[in-house]
Scaffold this motif. Structure first.
Motif, mmCIF file in Angstrom:
data_model
loop_
_atom_site.group_PDB
_atom_site.id
_atom_site.type_symbol
_atom_site.label_atom_id
_atom_site.label_comp_id
_atom_site.label_asym_id
_atom_site.label_seq_id
_atom_site.Cartn_x
_atom_site.Cartn_y
_atom_site.Cartn_z
ATOM 1 N N SER A 81 49.841 66.357 68.582
ATOM 2 C CA SER A 81 49.538 64.932 68.673
ATOM 3 C C SER A 81 48.149 64.559 68.163
ATOM 4 C CB SER A 81 49.717 64.433 70.109
ATOM 5 O OG SER A 81 48.831 65.108 70.968
ATOM 6 N N ASN A 82 47.157 65.376 68.383
ATOM 7 C CA ASN A 82 45.808 65.011 67.955
ATOM 8 C C ASN A 82 45.359 65.755 66.700
ATOM 9 O OD1 ASN A 82 45.597 67.487 69.134
ATOM 10 N ND2 ASN A 82 43.833 67.014 70.404
ATOM 11 N N LEU A 83 46.279 66.285 65.941
ATOM 12 C CA LEU A 83 45.960 67.019 64.723
ATOM 13 C C LEU A 83 45.448 66.049 63.656
ATOM 14 C CD1 LEU A 83 46.082 69.870 63.487
ATOM 15 C CD2 LEU A 83 48.362 69.291 62.647
ATOM 16 N N SER A 84 44.332 66.396 63.051
ATOM 17 C CA SER A 84 43.767 65.547 62.001
ATOM 18 C C SER A 84 43.368 66.416 60.816
ATOM 19 C CB SER A 84 42.543 64.789 62.522
ATOM 20 O OG SER A 84 41.445 65.665 62.632
ATOM 21 N N SER A 85 42.951 65.764 59.757
ATOM 22 C CA SER A 85 42.531 66.493 58.569
ATOM 23 C C SER A 85 41.314 67.378 58.847
ATOM 24 C CB SER A 85 42.248 65.530 57.421
ATOM 25 O OG SER A 85 41.298 64.580 57.810
#
Length: 154
Positions: A81-85
């Motif tokens: 859910s909180n995965l970002s670049s």
């Protein structure tokens, strides 16, 4: 389920030999590359939002509701859910522009159409990556062509 299987058996060489991608050896996976990936994903988000707005009514006229175009990310096929670049240098990280309609959600196996942006193939001792090549390709045009292709399908 099909999406999971497709990703599981997708040959990394398909990306490495495709002229839309740059093969990145592990020795070149660094903070400079990370900046390029972050820029690419942000560009993908801008184009996705713009094209979703532009094509939404065309899809609805064609009976295809709930068009959604977005940048999705996963690690080893698992969306977090909180995965970002910012995590793009973790092995098995993958980002792509995904396209769905007809009530699909952004669950990991719910999208059928996508354009790969970055994939870091991890190995036990070394890995490599495949990066969408902005110097030879135009991401907005590629997304638009994929959307047009979907519109032509029944």
């Amino acid at each position: 389920m099909f999406g999971k299987l497709k990703k599981l058996f997708m040959d990394k060489n398909d990306l490495e030999t495709n002229d839309k991608y740059i093969s990145v050896p592990e020795s070149e996976i660094n903070e400079n590359l990370k900046r390029d990936i972050v820029k690419l994903e942000r560009l993908g988000e801008v184009y996705s939002e713009s094209l979703q707005y532009k094509y939404k009514s065309k899809f609805e006229r064609d009976g295809k509701r709930n068009l959604k175009i977005w940048v999705c990310r996963d690690i080893d096929g698992d969306q977090i859910s909180n995965l970002s670049s910012e995590q793009c240098l973790e092995k098995e990280y993958r980002s792509q522009v995904a396209i769905n309609f007809e009530g699909f959600t952004d669950e990991e196996d719910a999208y059928i159409y996508y354009i790969q942006l970055w994939y870091y193939f991890g190995g036990y001792f070394k890995g490599s990556g495949a990066l969408y090549d902005l110097s030879k390709n135009h991401l907005e045009t590629d997304i638009k062509e994929k959307v047009e292709e979907i519109l032509k399908q029944q």
